[in-house]
Motif scaffolding. Structure first.
Motif, PDB file in Angstrom:
ATOM      1  N   ASP A  34       0.799  -1.230   0.000  1.00 32.05           N
ATOM      2  CA  ASP A  34       0.000   0.000   0.000  1.00 32.05           C
ATOM      3  C   ASP A  34       0.834   1.284   0.000  1.00 32.05           C
ATOM      4  N   ILE A  35       2.101   1.205  -0.407  1.00 28.87           N
ATOM      5  CA  ILE A  35       2.919   2.417  -0.369  1.00 28.87           C
ATOM      6  C   ILE A  35       2.560   3.354  -1.513  1.00 28.87           C
ATOM      7  N   GLY A  36       2.804   4.642  -1.272  1.00 26.82           N
ATOM      8  CA  GLY A  36       2.461   5.669  -2.244  1.00 26.82           C
ATOM      9  C   GLY A  36       3.619   6.032  -3.148  1.00 26.82           C
ATOM     10  N   ASN A 160      -5.695   5.029  -0.111  1.00 24.72           N
ATOM     11  CA  ASN A 160      -5.423   5.327   1.298  1.00 24.72           C
ATOM     12  C   ASN A 160      -6.040   6.657   1.714  1.00 24.72           C
ATOM     13  N   THR A 161      -5.966   7.647   0.848  1.00 33.47           N
ATOM     14  CA  THR A 161      -6.557   8.951   1.135  1.00 33.47           C
ATOM     15  C   THR A 161      -8.076   8.830   1.278  1.00 33.47           C
ATOM     16  N   CYS A 162      -8.708   8.065   0.396  1.00 32.01           N
ATOM     17  CA  CYS A 162     -10.149   7.861   0.475  1.00 32.01           C
ATOM     18  C   CYS A 162     -10.540   7.095   1.739  1.00 32.01           C
ATOM     19  N   LYS A 163      -9.751   6.080   2.103  1.00 30.03           N
ATOM     20  CA  LYS A 163     -10.025   5.330   3.342  1.00 30.03           C
ATOM     21  C   LYS A 163      -9.969   6.252   4.548  1.00 30.03           C
ATOM     22  N   CYS A 167     -13.033   7.160   7.095  1.00 28.15           N
ATOM     23  CA  CYS A 167     -12.929   6.845   8.524  1.00 28.15           C
ATOM     24  C   CYS A 167     -13.071   8.084   9.383  1.00 28.15           C
ATOM     25  N   GLU A 168     -12.647   9.228   8.862  1.00 20.51           N
ATOM     26  CA  GLU A 168     -12.773  10.477   9.626  1.00 20.51           C
ATOM     27  C   GLU A 168     -14.185  11.035   9.540  1.00 20.51           C
ATOM     28  N   GLY A 169     -14.858  10.781   8.442  1.00 23.47           N
ATOM     29  CA  GLY A 169     -16.168  11.386   8.198  1.00 23.47           C
ATOM     30  C   GLY A 169     -17.244  10.591   8.771  1.00 23.47           C
TER      31      GLY A 169
END
Length: 169
Positions: A34-36, A160-163, A167-169
């Motif tokens: 999962d690295i960017g 990862n950004t969408c996850k 999770c924050e929302g």
């Protein structure tokens, strides 16, 4: 002849060490799933640093003196040495070139990692244009392996950004 033999032994040790560095640099990279894309830039920066250090050593006055002595003695080890010197130069040039091209993507890494999905999507067309430019103009990075790896890392970062957003929302 005794001095020549000692110098040839030293050069053979260097050849063995340089071959090892080149072999290790060509081995398959093991990376997390999962690295960017910033990891890709860091990898090439590290590789550039390693090969530039190796080139500096090869071009040092001490090594040049030894090589010139062996040239005068018509040593047979020089053929291997010249081949490896060329391989190191190519690897250093590849790393330097890839860093230069990947830096053009650096401005997208922040928005990819920290933006909301909506804001992130605003950057995707420019990002893809830059990736296309790299593919079309880079003499080293335009292989399917490099492009696949880069696009996979970009996709990982977007996921990862969408996850994180979900999770924050």
């Amino acid at each position: 002849t005794e001095v020549t033999e000692k110098l040839e032994e030293a050069v053979m040790i260097w050849i063995k060490q340089i071959r090892q560095v080149l072999v290790e640099s060509e081995q398959m990279r093991r990376e997390a799933d999962d690295i960017g894309p910033s990891a890709e830039l860091e990898y090439w920066k590290s590789r550039m640093s390693s090969f530039n250090s190796l080139l500096d050593e090869i071009k040092s006055s001490r090594v040049k003196k030894i090589i010139s002595i062996l040239q005068a003695a018509r040593s047979k080890t020089l053929k291997q040495w010249k081949e490896l010197d060329g391989n190191v130069t190519v690897a250093a040039n590849e790393a330097k070139d890839n860093v230069r091209y990947l830096y053009t993507l650096d401005k997208f890494f922040g928005p990819l990692a920290k933006a909301s999905p909506e804001t992130m999507m605003e950057h995707v067309p420019s990002l893809m244009n830059t990736v296309c430019m790299i593919y079309c103009t880079s003499p080293y990075y335009n292989t399917s392996e490099c492009m696949t790896s880069l696009l996979l890392k970009i996709t990982n970062q977007m996921i990862n950004t969408c996850k994180t957003y979900l999770c924050e929302g």
